[in-house]
Write a protein that holds these residues in place. Structure first.
Motif, PDB file in Angstrom:
ATOM      1  N   LEU A  77      12.975   9.654  -4.260  1.00  0.00           N
ATOM      2  CA  LEU A  77      11.647   9.109  -4.278  1.00  0.00           C
ATOM      3  C   LEU A  77      10.970   8.749  -2.957  1.00  0.00           C
ATOM      4  O   LEU A  77       9.653   8.421  -3.018  1.00  0.00           O
ATOM      5  CB  LEU A  77      12.046   7.476  -4.743  1.00  0.00           C
ATOM      6  N   ARG A  78      11.602   9.064  -1.735  1.00  0.00           N
ATOM      7  CA  ARG A  78      10.965   8.757  -0.723  1.00  0.00           C
ATOM      8  C   ARG A  78       9.496   9.569  -0.703  1.00  0.00           C
ATOM      9  O   ARG A  78       8.630   8.912  -0.135  1.00  0.00           O
ATOM     10  CB  ARG A  78      11.759   9.206   0.523  1.00  0.00           C
ATOM     11  N   PRO A  79       9.293  10.906  -1.121  1.00  0.00           N
ATOM     12  CA  PRO A  79       8.101  11.388  -0.890  1.00  0.00           C
ATOM     13  C   PRO A  79       6.920  10.766  -1.766  1.00  0.00           C
ATOM     14  O   PRO A  79       5.594  11.012  -1.614  1.00  0.00           O
ATOM     15  CB  PRO A  79       8.437  12.832  -1.182  1.00  0.00           C
ATOM     16  N   PHE A  80       7.591   9.948  -2.552  1.00  0.00           N
ATOM     17  CA  PHE A  80       6.703   9.342  -3.587  1.00  0.00           C
ATOM     18  C   PHE A  80       5.979   7.888  -3.145  1.00  0.00           C
ATOM     19  O   PHE A  80       5.307   7.231  -4.131  1.00  0.00           O
ATOM     20  CB  PHE A  80       7.150   9.578  -4.862  1.00  0.00           C
ATOM     21  N   LEU A  81       6.603   7.468  -2.245  1.00  0.00           N
ATOM     22  CA  LEU A  81       6.208   6.255  -1.708  1.00  0.00           C
ATOM     23  C   LEU A  81       5.084   6.092  -0.849  1.00  0.00           C
ATOM     24  O   LEU A  81       5.220   5.654   0.277  1.00  0.00           O
ATOM     25  CB  LEU A  81       7.430   5.393  -1.284  1.00  0.00           C
ATOM     26  N   VAL A  82       4.165   6.818  -1.002  1.00  0.00           N
ATOM     27  CA  VAL A  82       2.718   7.046  -0.266  1.00  0.00           C
ATOM     28  C   VAL A  82       1.725   6.639  -1.229  1.00  0.00           C
ATOM     29  O   VAL A  82       1.913   6.733  -2.392  1.00  0.00           O
ATOM     30  CB  VAL A  82       2.615   8.498   0.146  1.00  0.00           C
ATOM     31  N   GLU A  83       0.451   6.588  -0.453  1.00  0.00           N
ATOM     32  CA  GLU A  83      -0.694   6.200  -1.225  1.00  0.00           C
ATOM     33  C   GLU A  83      -0.905   7.146  -2.341  1.00  0.00           C
ATOM     34  O   GLU A  83      -0.924   8.466  -2.021  1.00  0.00           O
ATOM     35  CB  GLU A  83      -1.664   5.953  -0.405  1.00  0.00           C
ATOM     36  N   ARG A  84      -1.300   6.923  -3.461  1.00  0.00           N
ATOM     37  CA  ARG A  84      -1.587   7.749  -4.494  1.00  0.00           C
ATOM     38  C   ARG A  84      -2.792   6.969  -5.308  1.00  0.00           C
ATOM     39  O   ARG A  84      -2.780   5.950  -5.988  1.00  0.00           O
ATOM     40  CB  ARG A  84      -0.573   8.240  -5.539  1.00  0.00           C
ATOM     41  N   ASN A  85      -4.026   7.972  -5.465  1.00  0.00           N
ATOM     42  CA  ASN A  85      -5.211   7.112  -6.196  1.00  0.00           C
ATOM     43  C   ASN A  85      -5.515   5.744  -5.628  1.00  0.00           C
ATOM     44  O   ASN A  85      -5.959   5.053  -6.784  1.00  0.00           O
ATOM     45  CB  ASN A  85      -4.820   7.420  -7.586  1.00  0.00           C
ATOM     46  N   GLY A  86      -5.378   5.527  -4.442  1.00  0.00           N
ATOM     47  CA  GLY A  86      -5.769   4.127  -3.922  1.00  0.00           C
ATOM     48  C   GLY A  86      -4.759   3.096  -4.099  1.00  0.00           C
ATOM     49  O   GLY A  86      -4.945   1.980  -3.720  1.00  0.00           O
ATOM     50  N   VAL A  87      -3.687   3.613  -4.684  1.00  0.00           N
ATOM     51  CA  VAL A  87      -2.466   2.550  -4.816  1.00  0.00           C
ATOM     52  C   VAL A  87      -1.176   2.820  -3.850  1.00  0.00           C
ATOM     53  O   VAL A  87      -0.606   4.112  -3.784  1.00  0.00           O
ATOM     54  CB  VAL A  87      -2.089   2.510  -6.402  1.00  0.00           C
ATOM     55  N   GLN A  88      -0.590   1.926  -3.139  1.00  0.00           N
ATOM     56  CA  GLN A  88       0.551   2.096  -2.096  1.00  0.00           C
ATOM     57  C   GLN A  88       1.566   1.447  -2.653  1.00  0.00           C
ATOM     58  O   GLN A  88       1.770   0.173  -3.094  1.00  0.00           O
ATOM     59  CB  GLN A  88       0.172   1.752  -0.831  1.00  0.00           C
ATOM     60  N   PRO A  89       2.897   2.230  -3.373  1.00  0.00           N
ATOM     61  CA  PRO A  89       4.031   1.820  -3.736  1.00  0.00           C
ATOM     62  C   PRO A  89       4.833   1.210  -2.671  1.00  0.00           C
ATOM     63  O   PRO A  89       4.827   1.896  -1.640  1.00  0.00           O
ATOM     64  CB  PRO A  89       4.768   2.925  -4.463  1.00  0.00           C
ATOM     65  N   LEU A  90       5.380  -0.016  -2.659  1.00  0.00           N
ATOM     66  CA  LEU A  90       6.258  -0.517  -1.814  1.00  0.00           C
ATOM     67  C   LEU A  90       7.688  -0.133  -2.204  1.00  0.00           C
ATOM     68  O   LEU A  90       8.808   0.132  -1.628  1.00  0.00           O
ATOM     69  CB  LEU A  90       5.988  -1.774  -1.572  1.00  0.00           C
ATOM     70  N   LEU A  91       7.712  -0.200  -3.504  1.00  0.00           N
ATOM     71  CA  LEU A  91       9.265  -0.163  -4.185  1.00  0.00           C
ATOM     72  C   LEU A  91       9.021   0.634  -5.598  1.00  0.00           C
ATOM     73  O   LEU A  91       8.059   0.234  -6.213  1.00  0.00           O
ATOM     74  CB  LEU A  91       9.803  -1.515  -4.310  1.00  0.00           C
ATOM     75  N   ILE A  92       9.695   1.803  -6.001  1.00  0.00           N
ATOM     76  CA  ILE A  92       9.862   2.206  -7.120  1.00  0.00           C
ATOM     77  C   ILE A  92      11.496   2.165  -7.483  1.00  0.00           C
ATOM     78  O   ILE A  92      12.012   3.375  -6.646  1.00  0.00           O
ATOM     79  CB  ILE A  92       9.258   3.584  -7.244  1.00  0.00           C
ATOM     80  N   ALA A  93      11.977   1.537  -8.404  1.00  0.00           N
ATOM     81  CA  ALA A  93      13.350   1.712  -8.529  1.00  0.00           C
ATOM     82  C   ALA A  93      13.514   1.382 -10.325  1.00  0.00           C
ATOM     83  O   ALA A  93      12.559   1.176 -10.729  1.00  0.00           O
ATOM     84  CB  ALA A  93      14.013   0.489  -7.713  1.00  0.00           C
ATOM     85  N   SER A  94      14.750   1.457 -10.544  1.00  0.00           N
ATOM     86  CA  SER A  94      15.191   1.130 -11.741  1.00  0.00           C
ATOM     87  C   SER A  94      14.653  -0.202 -12.304  1.00  0.00           C
ATOM     88  O   SER A  94      15.126  -1.041 -11.785  1.00  0.00           O
ATOM     89  CB  SER A  94      16.785   1.304 -11.963  1.00  0.00           C
ATOM     90  N   ILE A 273       5.356  -2.637   5.408  1.00  0.00           N
ATOM     91  CA  ILE A 273       5.523  -1.575   4.182  1.00  0.00           C
ATOM     92  C   ILE A 273       6.700  -0.527   4.595  1.00  0.00           C
ATOM     93  O   ILE A 273       7.554  -0.458   3.735  1.00  0.00           O
ATOM     94  CB  ILE A 273       4.432  -0.740   3.805  1.00  0.00           C
ATOM     95  N   GLN A 274       6.683  -0.143   5.814  1.00  0.00           N
ATOM     96  CA  GLN A 274       7.602   0.939   6.135  1.00  0.00           C
ATOM     97  C   GLN A 274       8.933   0.461   6.156  1.00  0.00           C
ATOM     98  O   GLN A 274       9.917   0.769   5.670  1.00  0.00           O
ATOM     99  CB  GLN A 274       7.238   1.562   7.612  1.00  0.00           C
TER     100      GLN A 274
END
Length: 580
Positions: A77-94, A273-274
């Motif tokens: 998931l690390r490459p997906f924890l970047v800004e996308r369409n104006g939104v910055q994910p801090l956490l994406i998990a189960s 965030i990092q």
């Protein structure tokens, strides 16, 4: 991304996970439900952020290290924890995501995720809470405070929203689902019995293969499971078989996240965030690697005892963050949990991203409910959760005896012989036989920390050694302490301390060698230890703990018990733990 646009934090989370996963007593449905919880936090959130199916598939895969060595599933998931369409994910998990961005965009993402969950994952509750950034929007403090307030709003919303089960009304009158008791939705034509099933059960069965494949890939064990239905059949039909529900999680992680701003010493919002992302990913890494290492040891022991290739009844339902929930064969439950706790301390103690927040690593605790195969999984989980709370008392006990007691990981198991009534409060009362005598030494300390008198009497190596002594046989192959004497002693224990001590005196001369190895710390004195508890002196004995587990673990080899007794980390190699 400009700071003026990043004005809110959204927390998206699934609700009532355990009741959803254990809503039926069939393993394949539990695995499917677990996969639905995972997909709600990962697949649906990435989809709402604008990623395609192929990209989401890559996010689900474990990262591979150099040389082909297995890495951590969540690092995918690390490459997906970047800004996308104006939104910055801090956490994406189960089952959970934390996002930073414009409030309107966050509302749209929550709408998409909750709608998709309602359509594709019936019976699973998904909610979202939003809190705006206050003060310096580019500062770490504003972000930390917004995360806290978003969680609070989510908790308030959870209290107001009706249960997802209320979506499935029984009026007008309809047939009952064969698994869940909910109103029937259709017929499972693939099932041999052509079950009449509810909409949530239908969805769980569709997700189960995907979930099994993901967990097998994460843990890198081809012997993890064959057909889940075959394992279900083995567990339920084998004579004398026991099933265990293991629930483990880290100690003090809530406190760490509440105090994350002070611990991470972030100089800016981007720095916060990092560090938040790095710590969360590292936590996943350590939990998965600990489970993988413990499971690999179980299989290695099987190979050494001539059982290579045997399918181990072991189904991980939740694995990630600091959580682990497993259904497995009862005989391997306590050995696996003990090694998992030991590996978890080792993994977190050497991971740089964990040590940046908790310099001495982390500890964990586990509750293990060992029950008969037809016992309801949900009730077994509730018991395991109660035992987990008991296991977490290790840090408190250390503080009672020392101002700077070493942290430790501990486990508490219970072998439940009854077909019902798994209420821990009632069970605990039954273990109190009067005259301040309690028939348990639990929880058992699985690691080398907790350097106190209280912990020293509960080292899990002593449990394995006592079990080995109880199983010893003479030259003619007979148990040195016969079953009849074990049963008589068990009965005497429940009649009170004085009666049990009297029974020991009557048989001590004949079986003295066994007692010397079984209870070396009290041999020649008593079956019981005396210690102070809540301001009064109490008497405790480990004997019932040992005899109960010995019955369950009869299939474990002496070689495995010997190996387990030698796996506790040396005391001097275990530093003081923080955040327990």
């Amino acid at each position: 991304m400009a700071g003026t646009l990043e004005n809110a934090v959204a927390v998206i989370e699934t609700t009532s996970n355990q009741s959803f996963i254990f809503g039926t007593n069939r393993l394949r449905e539990a695995v499917g439900a677990s996969e639905m919880v995972y997909a709600a936090g990962v697949d649906l959130v990435l989809e709402a952020l604008g990623y395609c199916a192929a990209e989401i598939g890559q996010a689900r895969k474990p990262e591979r290290k150099d040389g082909g060595k297995g890495g951590c599933a969540q690092q995918g998931l690390r490459p997906f924890l970047v800004e996308r369409n104006g939104v910055q994910p801090l956490l994406i998990a189960s089952g959970k995501a934390i996002l930073l961005g414009p409030e309107e965009k966050l509302k749209e993402i929550i709408r998409k995720v909750t709608l998709a969950a309602a359509e594709r994952m019936p019976g699973l509750g998904v909610l979202g809470g939003i809190a705006g950034l206050e003060g310096d929007a580019d500062g770490a403090e504003a972000l930390h405070d917004a995360i806290r307030r978003a969680h609070e709003r989510l908790a308030a919303l959870r209290a107001r929203v009706p249960s997802a089960h209320l979506r499935f009304q029984r009026l007008p009158f309809v047939a009952e689902c064969a698994s869940s008791g909910l109103p029937a939705h259709g017929v499972d034509s693939k099932a041999p019995e052509r079950d009449v099933i509810s909409e949530p059960v239908c969805a769980k069965r569709k997700f189960q293969e995907k979930g099994k494949d993901r967990l097998r890939e994460w843990l890198e064990q081809e012997n993890l499971a064959g057909s889940i239905d075959d394992i279900d059949k083995v567990l339920r039909e084998a004579e004398g078989r026991w099933v265990a529900v293991i629930h483990a999680d880290g100690n003090g992680l809530g406190e760490i996240f509440l105090d994350f701003l002070n611990r991470c010493n972030a100089q800016s919002r981007e720095d916060y965030i990092q560090k938040y992302q790095a710590f969360s990913l590292a936590l996943d890494t350590c939990t998965i690697n600990a489970a993988k290492g413990a499971l690999a040891e179980i299989f290695a022991q099987q190979e050494q005892t001539g059982q290579k290739g045997r399918r181990l009844p072991f189904i991980p339902l939740i694995i990630g963050g600091d959580d682990l929930t497993v259904i497995c064969d009862g005989a391997h439950a306590v050995p696996f949990a003990a090694r998992f706790l030991q590996y978890f301390e080792e993994e977190t103690g050497r991971h740089d991203d964990i040590k940046a927040i908790s310099p001495n690593g982390l500890t964990a605790a586990a509750g293990i409910a060992i029950v008969k195969p037809h016992f309801p999984f949900f009730r077994a989980y509730e018991l395991a959760e109660s035992l987990l709370k008991s296991a977490k008392q290790v840090k408190r006990k250390a503080k009672e005896q020392e101002k700077k007691g070493k942290g430790a990981s501990a486990l508490h198991y219970h072998v439940h012989f009854d077909s019902s009534g798994a209420d821990w409060g009632r069970i605990r009362q039954q273990l109190d036989v009067g005259d301040e005598a309690i028939l348990s030494m639990q929880p058992w300390v699985a690691t080398a920390g907790g350097d106190t008198d209280w912990a020293a009497k509960r080292r899990i190596a002593q449990l394995w050694q006592a079990m080995h002594a109880l199983r010893q046989r003479d030259d003619e192959g007979r148990l040195k302490l016969p079953r009849s004497q074990q049963h008589a002693l068990r009965e005497a224990l429940f009649r009170g301390r004085e009666i049990a001590e009297g029974h020991l005196k009557r048989i001590e001369q004949r079986y003295g060698k066994v007692w010397e190895e079984l209870l070396p710390q009290t041999y020649g004195k008593s079956l019981f230890f005396q210690e102070s508890e809540n301001g009064k002196d109490v008497w405790r004995t480990p004997l019932l703990d040992v005899m109960d587990l010995a019955d369950v673990c009869a299939d474990l080899s002496d070689q495995m018990l010997t190996a387990l007794a030698g796996t506790t980390t040396k005391e001097e190699e275990s530093p003081v733990r923080e955040g327990d």
